[in-house]
Scaffold this active site. Structure first.
Site, PDB file in Angstrom:
ATOM      1  N   ALA A 171     -21.246  43.410  24.578  1.00 59.82           N
ATOM      2  CA  ALA A 171     -22.613  42.976  24.855  1.00 59.82           C
ATOM      3  C   ALA A 171     -22.648  41.549  25.403  1.00 59.82           C
ATOM      4  CB  ALA A 171     -23.447  43.072  23.575  1.00 59.82           C
TER       5      ALA A 171
ATOM      6  N   HIS B 221     -15.283  19.672   4.568  1.00 58.81           N
ATOM      7  CA  HIS B 221     -14.507  20.197   3.446  1.00 58.81           C
ATOM      8  C   HIS B 221     -15.437  20.433   2.258  1.00 58.81           C
ATOM      9  CE1 HIS B 221     -11.276  20.711   0.544  1.00 58.81           C
ATOM     10  NE2 HIS B 221     -11.954  19.897  -0.261  1.00 58.81           N
TER      11      HIS B 221
END
Ligand code: NAI
Length: 469
Positions: free
Chosen positions: A324, A448
């Protein structure tokens, strides 16, 4: 002739066609989009990407409730499947999104013509209207975006009840006892996963001696191991040569590709997922003299023009990955060029994602392709088992693998098996679009704790300096 003033008539309202229509309207082109399905969004939205992702999400929640939630200390009572509600939710998601696309066409003043389009001569689109009658639209430019259909398999006749394509596999009325999937490609693995999670025994029969052809071989092998652990059985190097249906089920004849005795395999439902082919039936291309290649794809030049002046084609019905997002990009670039702008699609950077769990995602060259091309490359890998976020989430299967040019360090390919690999891959696609080196990724600050840190660590690993392994 109802109107002689369209700048562009698009045949097909899938992701290629409707996106091209909106972009064309933004650029001031008077545009019509002809679609016969009765709803916009094409295969992707109606019977492909979207309903399959809805069922993948729902079935993953069911599998989680049945098993993994207990690992988190969340204890449930008896977990029951309500397949009717699951299917109704999927249908609502599809309905809402297709109506959304219709709204977008209206908002952009694109005429949505509901019917089957054909091209009797250049500059003219004849529409057999869904509501009865016919209409002829005159167009300066015509764009074909008619997509693709499932490739049939000789001897295995689809009835969409016992022997189904992806369309039927999204609508099963009950969970089959044994589902046999023919083809270990994207559709086979995604829909095999759905029904396996919902309780079916699933056997995948694949012609080649590997799954997911086209994806990086090492990542595909790891994927197969993970899916096997989840309960999918694989018969690689086998082909199905016949099917007999009875009330009680389907009996398949299965033969080793290398030769050997055929055997019978019984199934309640068989999913045929051996690829897709371009869908151009009824357009009148032969009479127009528009050239097709040996596989039935419409031949186009770099401006997406067919061999007939003024007639263009994009998406699954022209060569290239049948995805797509590739069709959307084709469509946008094609109409921008029609409007006098310049444009370009980098087909080396079309990302591919398989929405199993964990997901499989890749962009650029695979290791096999680099070897075949004789390119000298370096590899950096980082497993999710060493990523702190993956551990907190108990989603540690898989890895990130980065391939970089041995001399220049330019990233040539990124392949991921892991949680949300399809989303994590986006940073790699962007990096490659800007011609990044693995050092560029390695020196980019990643938050993080996050799954994306595995990409940074794999980039560090290219130079032999990963921190957490
Ligand atoms: P595919 O090309 O991904 O896989 C077909 C598989 O069938 C291959 O592994 C092939 O070796 C195998 N095969 C072919 N003939 C066979 C035979 N006679 N017996 C056993 N195995 C045989 O095609 P698939 O899965 O049908 O998907 C069609 C298209 O739809 C693909 O282009 C895919 O990219 C696209 N798609 C994309 C999705 C996504 O982006 N997540 C989801 C679903 C489909």
């Amino acid at each position: 002739m109802s109107d002689d003033s369209y700048d562009l008539v698009i045949i097909g309202g899938g992701p290629g066609g409707y996106v091209a229509a909106i972009r064309a309207a933004q650029l001031g082109l008077r545009t019509a989009c002809v679609e016969k399905r009765g709803s916009l969004g094409g295969t992707c939205l109606n019977v492909g990407c979207i309903p399959s992702k809805a069922l993948l999400q729902s079935s993953e929640k069911f599998a989680e409730a049945k098993g993994h939630l207990a690992d988190h200390g969340v204890k449930l009572g008896k977990v029951l499947l309500d397949l009717g509600t699951m299917m109704a939710r999927k249908d609502k998601v599809v309905g809402d999104l297709t109506k959304g696309v219709e709204f977008l066409l209206r908002k952009n003043k694109v005429d949505y013509v509901q019917g089957a389009g054909s091209i009797p001569k250049p500059g003219e689109v004849a529409v057999a209207l869904n509501g009865g009658g016919a209409e002829t639209l005159a167009a300066k430019h015509i764009l074909i975006a008619t997509g693709s259909e499932s490739t049939p398999l000789a001897g295995v006749e689809v009835d969409e009840k016992q022997i189904v394509t992806s369309t039927g596999a999204l609508e099963l009325a009950k969970v089959p006892g044994h589902l046999v999937v023919i083809g270990a490609g994207v559709i086979g693995l995604e829909l095999g996963s759905v029904w396996s999670r919902l309780g079916a025994e699933v056997t995948v029969i694949e012609f080649l001696d590997r799954i997911l052809p086209g994806m990086d071989g090492e990542v595909a092998k790891q994927t197969q191991r993970v899916l096997k652990k989840q309960g999918l059985a694989f018969r690689l190097g086998h082909k199905v040569t016949g099917a007999k249906t009875a009330k009680s089920g389907v009996t398949l004849t299965v033969e080793p590709v290398k030769g050997g005795a055929p055997e019978e395999v019984t199934a309640d439902v068989v999913l045929v997922a051996v690829g897709r082919r371009p869908y151009t039936e009824g357009l009148g291309l032969e009479a127009l003299g528009a050239a097709l290649d040996n596989h039935g794809f419409i031949q186009v030049d770099e401006r997406f023009q067919t061999t007939v002046p003024g007639l263009y084609a994009i998406g699954d019905c022209v060569p290239g990955p049948m995805l797509a997002h590739k069709a959307e990009e084709d469509g946008v670039v094609c109409v921008e060029m029609l409007a006098g702008q310049s444009g370009h699609v980098d087909y080396n950077l079309v990302p591919g994602v398989v929405y199993t769990w964990p997901e499989v995602a890749g962009v650029g060259k695979t290791e096999e392709a680099l070897k075949e091309a004789g390119v000298d490359y370096k590899v950096g890998k980082f497993p999710f088992s060493a990523n702190s976020r993956a551990r907190t989430n108990a989603e540690t299967d898989g890895m990130v693998k980065i391939l970089a040019d041995a001399e220049t360090d330019k990233v040539l390919g990124v392949h991921i098996l892991g949680p949300l690999a399809g989303d994590i891959l986006a940073e790699a696609v962007l990096a490659m679009e800007f011609g990044a080196s693995s050092e560029d990724i390695a020196r980019t600050i990643h938050s993080h704790p996050a799954m994306g840190e595995a990409v940074k660590e794999a980039a560090l690993a290219v130079a032999g300096r990963a921190i957490h392994i």
